[in-house]
Design a protein around this motif. Structure first.
Motif, PDB file in Angstrom:
ATOM      1  N   ILE A 282      44.857 -42.187  60.608  1.00 33.73           N
ATOM      2  CA  ILE A 282      44.061 -40.955  60.631  1.00 33.73           C
ATOM      3  C   ILE A 282      44.965 -39.735  60.756  1.00 33.73           C
ATOM      4  CG2 ILE A 282      42.284 -39.675  61.875  1.00 33.73           C
ATOM      5  CD1 ILE A 282      41.202 -42.438  62.811  1.00 33.73           C
ATOM      6  N   SER A 283      45.992 -39.844  61.578  1.00 31.09           N
ATOM      7  CA  SER A 283      46.925 -38.727  61.730  1.00 31.09           C
ATOM      8  C   SER A 283      47.611 -38.399  60.410  1.00 31.09           C
ATOM      9  CB  SER A 283      47.975 -39.059  62.797  1.00 31.09           C
ATOM     10  OG  SER A 283      48.895 -38.004  62.953  1.00 31.09           O
ATOM     11  N   GLY A 284      48.000 -39.442  59.678  1.00 29.26           N
ATOM     12  CA  GLY A 284      48.653 -39.219  58.395  1.00 29.26           C
ATOM     13  C   GLY A 284      47.763 -38.523  57.388  1.00 29.26           C
ATOM     14  N   ARG A 285      46.466 -38.801  57.443  1.00 29.98           N
ATOM     15  CA  ARG A 285      45.513 -38.187  56.523  1.00 29.98           C
ATOM     16  C   ARG A 285      45.077 -36.796  56.972  1.00 29.98           C
ATOM     17  NH1 ARG A 285      45.030 -40.133  51.329  1.00 29.98           N
ATOM     18  NH2 ARG A 285      44.386 -42.329  51.264  1.00 29.98           N
ATOM     19  N   SER A 286      44.896 -36.615  58.292  1.00 30.62           N
ATOM     20  CA  SER A 286      44.252 -35.397  58.796  1.00 30.62           C
ATOM     21  C   SER A 286      45.185 -34.398  59.456  1.00 30.62           C
ATOM     22  CB  SER A 286      43.178 -35.784  59.822  1.00 30.62           C
ATOM     23  OG  SER A 286      43.781 -36.317  60.988  1.00 30.62           O
TER      24      SER A 286
ATOM     25  N   ALA B 260      39.336 -35.041  45.996  1.00 31.80           N
ATOM     26  CA  ALA B 260      38.717 -36.254  46.507  1.00 31.80           C
ATOM     27  C   ALA B 260      38.341 -36.055  47.976  1.00 31.80           C
ATOM     28  CB  ALA B 260      39.665 -37.437  46.344  1.00 31.80           C
ATOM     29  N   HIS B 261      37.738 -37.060  48.550  1.00 28.39           N
ATOM     30  CA  HIS B 261      37.215 -36.962  49.911  1.00 28.39           C
ATOM     31  C   HIS B 261      37.610 -38.220  50.676  1.00 28.39           C
ATOM     32  CE1 HIS B 261      33.862 -37.350  52.943  1.00 28.39           C
ATOM     33  NE2 HIS B 261      34.162 -36.085  53.109  1.00 28.39           N
ATOM     34  N   TRP B 262      38.459 -38.047  51.699  1.00 23.70           N
ATOM     35  CA  TRP B 262      38.841 -39.170  52.547  1.00 23.70           C
ATOM     36  C   TRP B 262      37.974 -39.176  53.786  1.00 23.70           C
ATOM     37  CZ3 TRP B 262      40.656 -39.629  57.595  1.00 23.70           C
ATOM     38  CH2 TRP B 262      41.105 -40.901  57.952  1.00 23.70           C
ATOM     39  N   GLU B 263      37.550 -40.358  54.212  1.00 22.15           N
ATOM     40  CA  GLU B 263      36.673 -40.441  55.379  1.00 22.15           C
ATOM     41  C   GLU B 263      37.022 -41.643  56.243  1.00 22.15           C
ATOM     42  OE1 GLU B 263      31.872 -40.865  56.371  1.00 22.15           O
ATOM     43  OE2 GLU B 263      32.555 -39.974  54.479  1.00 22.15           O
ATOM     44  N   PHE B 264      37.064 -41.409  57.540  1.00 26.01           N
ATOM     45  CA  PHE B 264      37.112 -42.475  58.535  1.00 26.01           C
ATOM     46  C   PHE B 264      35.790 -42.444  59.272  1.00 26.01           C
ATOM     47  CE2 PHE B 264      37.584 -43.246  63.131  1.00 26.01           C
ATOM     48  CZ  PHE B 264      37.871 -44.599  63.112  1.00 26.01           C
ATOM     49  N   ASP B 265      35.114 -43.575  59.294  1.00 24.61           N
ATOM     50  CA  ASP B 265      33.799 -43.646  59.937  1.00 24.61           C
ATOM     51  C   ASP B 265      33.746 -44.907  60.794  1.00 24.61           C
ATOM     52  OD1 ASP B 265      31.180 -43.654  60.725  1.00 24.61           O
ATOM     53  OD2 ASP B 265      30.338 -43.362  58.736  1.00 24.61           O
TER      54      ASP B 265
END
Length: 248
Positions: free
Chosen positions: A225-229, A192-197
């Motif tokens: 964002i830190s948790g995801r990236s 899958a693809h997680w995105e913050f925009d």
């Protein structure tokens, strides 16, 4: 059409790397010229802060990794400030390698292989199917989302010189538009693809998009964002404040 083992082995080194415009905002505070970081500095920042970089950072880094394995590779540009890498396998086959758009894996782009250019294919791009149109001087990539929406991108196939690549990279590093973080999520059944925009985040799956809850503070966004990236929260807070100030 699937990548050869020698190309894929290098590509897989970047599976945990996000694509992000956080680093260039954070690094804009440093009194340094040029703004395009060296590979050594990118590696150091990743070790210290979990950062990776934008499409130019990732392309430059990927080319260096291919060169270490004695595989020929080069950058190709789009008309709109994006860059990807073409890697040539030991068998002489060419593959598009686009970490900047977080492709799942490289895809073959030799002009003599037309078997896969007439249909959309799954498994190469997270949350979308892709179709290629390879021309002598350019490559057209078409994306189709689960909701039927389509989009496209064009790459010039002429190899960018090192001077062209670093000039485009320097311009991109000095251009702060909006905060963006993209990260592939390697799930048991799919990628899958997680995105913050800017002010929203979501996950794109093969069967659709799932919006995440809205947040109302830089601190909360930095934590998510830190948790995801894997990017350090302090770096995220600094960068998000810079973007917020510029948008006022």
């Amino acid at each position: 059409m699937r990548a050869s083992k020698d190309v894929l082995d290098v590509w897989r080194r970047f599976d945990d790397f996000p694509m992000e415009t956080i680093t260039k905002a954070w690094y804009s505070q440093v009194d340094a010229v040029p703004k395009q970081r060296s590979i050594e500095l990118m590696r150091l920042h990743r070790e210290q802060y979990g950062t990776s970089g934008n499409c130019f950072d990732l392309a430059i880094w990927l080319i260096d990794e291919f060169r270490q394995q004695e595989l020929h590779s080069y950058a190709i540009l789009t008309p709109h400030s994006h860059v990807a890498v073409v890697a040539v396998s030991g068998e002489g086959k060419k593959y598009l390698c686009d970490l900047g758009d977080q492709w799942i894996e490289p895809i073959r782009i030799d002009a003599d292989d037309e078997a896969y250019t007439e249909q959309f294919l799954d498994g190469f791009f997270p949350g979308a199917a892709v179709k290629l149109n390879v021309q002598p001087d350019h490559l057209e990539v078409h994306y189709k989302r689960p909701n039927g929406k389509t989009s496209g991108q064009t790459f010039y196939l002429r190899p960018a010189s090192e001077a062209e690549l670093f000039a485009a990279a320097e311009k991109a590093q000095r251009t702060l538009r909006r905060p963006l973080v993209e990260k592939r999520l390697f799930l048991p059944e799919q990628v899958a693809h997680w995105e913050f925009d800017a002010d929203k985040s979501f996950v794109s799956y093969q069967d659709g998009r799932e919006e995440e809850s809205q947040l109302d503070s830089i601190e909360a966004w930095a934590e998510r964002i830190s948790g995801r990236s894997g990017i350090a929260e302090d770096v995220l807070r600094q960068a998000l404040r810079i973007y917020a100030e510029r948008s006022q």
